[in-house]
Enzyme design. Structure first.
Site, mmCIF file in Angstrom:
data_model
loop_
_atom_site.group_PDB
_atom_site.id
_atom_site.type_symbol
_atom_site.label_atom_id
_atom_site.label_comp_id
_atom_site.label_asym_id
_atom_site.label_seq_id
_atom_site.Cartn_x
_atom_site.Cartn_y
_atom_site.Cartn_z
ATOM 1 C CG HIS A 90 -0.378 0.031 2.542
ATOM 2 N ND1 HIS A 90 0.025 1.204 3.169
ATOM 3 C CD2 HIS A 90 -0.104 -0.960 3.424
ATOM 4 C CE1 HIS A 90 0.505 0.917 4.369
ATOM 5 N NE2 HIS A 90 0.450 -0.384 4.551
ATOM 6 C CG ASP A 92 -2.801 3.990 2.797
ATOM 7 O OD1 ASP A 92 -2.487 2.896 2.298
ATOM 8 O OD2 ASP A 92 -3.431 4.083 3.881
ATOM 9 C CG ASP A 123 3.151 0.327 7.595
ATOM 10 O OD1 ASP A 123 2.639 -0.393 6.731
ATOM 11 O OD2 ASP A 123 2.532 0.750 8.578
ATOM 12 C CD GLU A 156 -3.007 -1.469 5.990
ATOM 13 O OE1 GLU A 156 -3.226 -2.350 6.842
ATOM 14 O OE2 GLU A 156 -2.314 -0.459 6.225
#
Length: 451
Positions: A90, A92, A123, A156
């Site tokens: 992801h 975002d 992340d 996410e």
């Protein structure tokens, strides 16, 4: 690092990977458009789409998902009759929190002490780069032996379920023989790990109202019901004396069977202050992988600076509840809501709003994809065997994919090892982990195709 040709290729690509990660980190792609411009997320999505197009992907598309965000999809055909592998990440990210707490600006990639810092480095923008590195390494060493689908999610971190709903509405889009979720992490740096369980997640907004308006605390305090005090009582009811989560009717005594997490190592990883106790009971692994955990994410009430001597008429909080595999989050949500209502004191009015929910996940580890990954990680991490660990976090998409494609094996790997401090200030990624995991993913694809 291994002297394998794929490893040598990935090593040569690392300067490019750092430059690309810097470009991607620069986008303030927080999918809460009340905090950050939607254009930042849209630019990040376009960057990922352009990167896939440059690698020869066809059918590259920006998917408008039901929660108002975009996911990026691309398909790279492999040899005729080959298996299909879906690669997930992801783009975002979490908000930067207190920017003053960052040693360097959160949306600028910086390097110190051998790590790369910036929001999303681990992340999960680093996961996007990991997938690109693996594919480039294979292209340079005989070609990609499977059909590849890539999906990069745009929301996410918000838990709003846009991609889950989109996948359910378009069930053929993400169909694959195996799925690599690049949004987990090694148990510690240098220990190759596949995450086999995830806790489910519930977000509940709680508002307590007691008065038509704030009152003078001297004139009315002592008899007028204080909404903030009522909310504090409610929130305190969610924990036992030792800090264990206590939601009426929700079991909290499960035991983790597998890799253990030594308490002293956990204290170090979590940066627990000297003299401060850990909360809960059982082993650390029990507490973070096998049992429910409640966290108060935020409270709306007057800030200390500028506060007036008033009895508060209203107060609001956002509660996060993580639940382990085997617990249905729909049922757990009902239990949490009933608990909050039952523990609201003084007849105060309480309004509840569910703002996010995702089911827990448990992987089937007995299939050929897990064997292919174990062999790949043994090469990428010489002398180390692949470990299985749990993760306290939630990736709701995993359950959606497991339900849509019950025959597909789902593997969770990634860059979010403890030193990465994901979701916190000064998030970082180990470039060595990025390099080794990219090698592992590339070799996994080759092993899986041959298996």
């Amino acid at each position: 690092m291994s002297s394998h040709p794929v490893a040598e290729t990935v090593a040569a690509l690392m300067p490019r990977a750092k430059a690309e990660l810097a470009e991607l980190v620069a986008f303030k792609s927080v999918a809460d458009f009340a905090q950050f411009p939607k254009s930042e997320s849209e630019q990040a999505a376009r960057w990922v789409a352009d990167a896939l197009t440059a690698e020869g992907f066809t059918d590259v598309a920006l998917l408008d998902t039901p929660d108002g965000t975009q996911s990026v999809y691309g398909y790279l055909p492999g040899p005729e009759g080959a298996k299909t592998v879906l690669l997930y990440a992801h783009y975002d990210v979490q908000p930067p929190l207190d920017e003053a707490g960052w040693a360097t600006p959160p949306f600028e990639l910086s390097e110190r002490d051998g790590r790369w810092y910036g929001r999303g480095t681990a992340d999960c923008k680093g996961g996007v780069i990991m997938h690109l590195l693996a594919l480039r390494a294979l292209k340079a060493n005989g070609g990609i032996p499977v059909h590849i689908k890539v999906i990069a999610e745009g929301s996410e971190e918000q838990g709003t379920g846009g991609l889950e709903r989109y996948a359910e509405q378009h069930p053929e889009l993400l169909r694959a023989d195996s799925i690599v979720i690049g949004d987990a992490g090694n148990f510690r740096v240098g220990l190759p790990t596949v995450t086999t369980t995830l806790r489910g997640m519930i977000l509940l907004r709680v508002q307590v109202d007691t008065l038509a308006g704030n009152l003078h605390s001297g004139q009315f305090g002592g008899a007028a019901p204080d909404a903030l005090a009522a909310l504090i009582r409610v929130l305190d009811s969610l924990r036992a004396e030792d800090g264990s989560t206590t939601v009426d009717g929700l079991a909290g005594d499960a035991v983790w069977e597998g890799l253990e997490y030594e308490e002293e190592q956990f204290r170090k990883d979590a940066k627990v202050l000297d003299g401060v106790e850990l909360i809960g009971s059982g082993t650390v692994a029990d507490r973070i992988w096998a049992r429910p955990a409640v966290t108060v994410l935020g409270i709306d009430c007057p800030p200390v600076v500028g506060a007036t001597p008033s009895v508060q008429a209203s107060a609001r909080a956002l509660i996060n509840l993580r639940v382990p595999p085997g617990v249905d989050t729909v049922e757990a949500t009902k239990l949490l809501q009933a608990h909050v209502e039952a523990h609201t004191p003084w007849g105060a009015r309480v309004a509840l709003e569910q703002v996010g929910q995702g089911q827990a996940f448990r992987a089937d580890t007995a299939g050929p994809a897990y064997r292919a990954m174990a062999d790949a990680m043994a090469v990428a991490y010489p002398g180390q065997e692949m470990s299985h660990a749990g993760q306290g976090g939630s990736i709701p998409l995993c359950n959606t994919l497991a339900a849509l494609y019950p025959q597909a094996e789902i593997l969770l790997i990634g860059l979010s090892e403890p030193e990465a401090q994901i979701h916190a200030v000064n998030e970082s990624v180990s470039p060595e982990e990025l390099e080794r995991l990219s090698v592992a993913e590339a070799l996994f694809l080759r092993n899986y195709a041959a298996g």
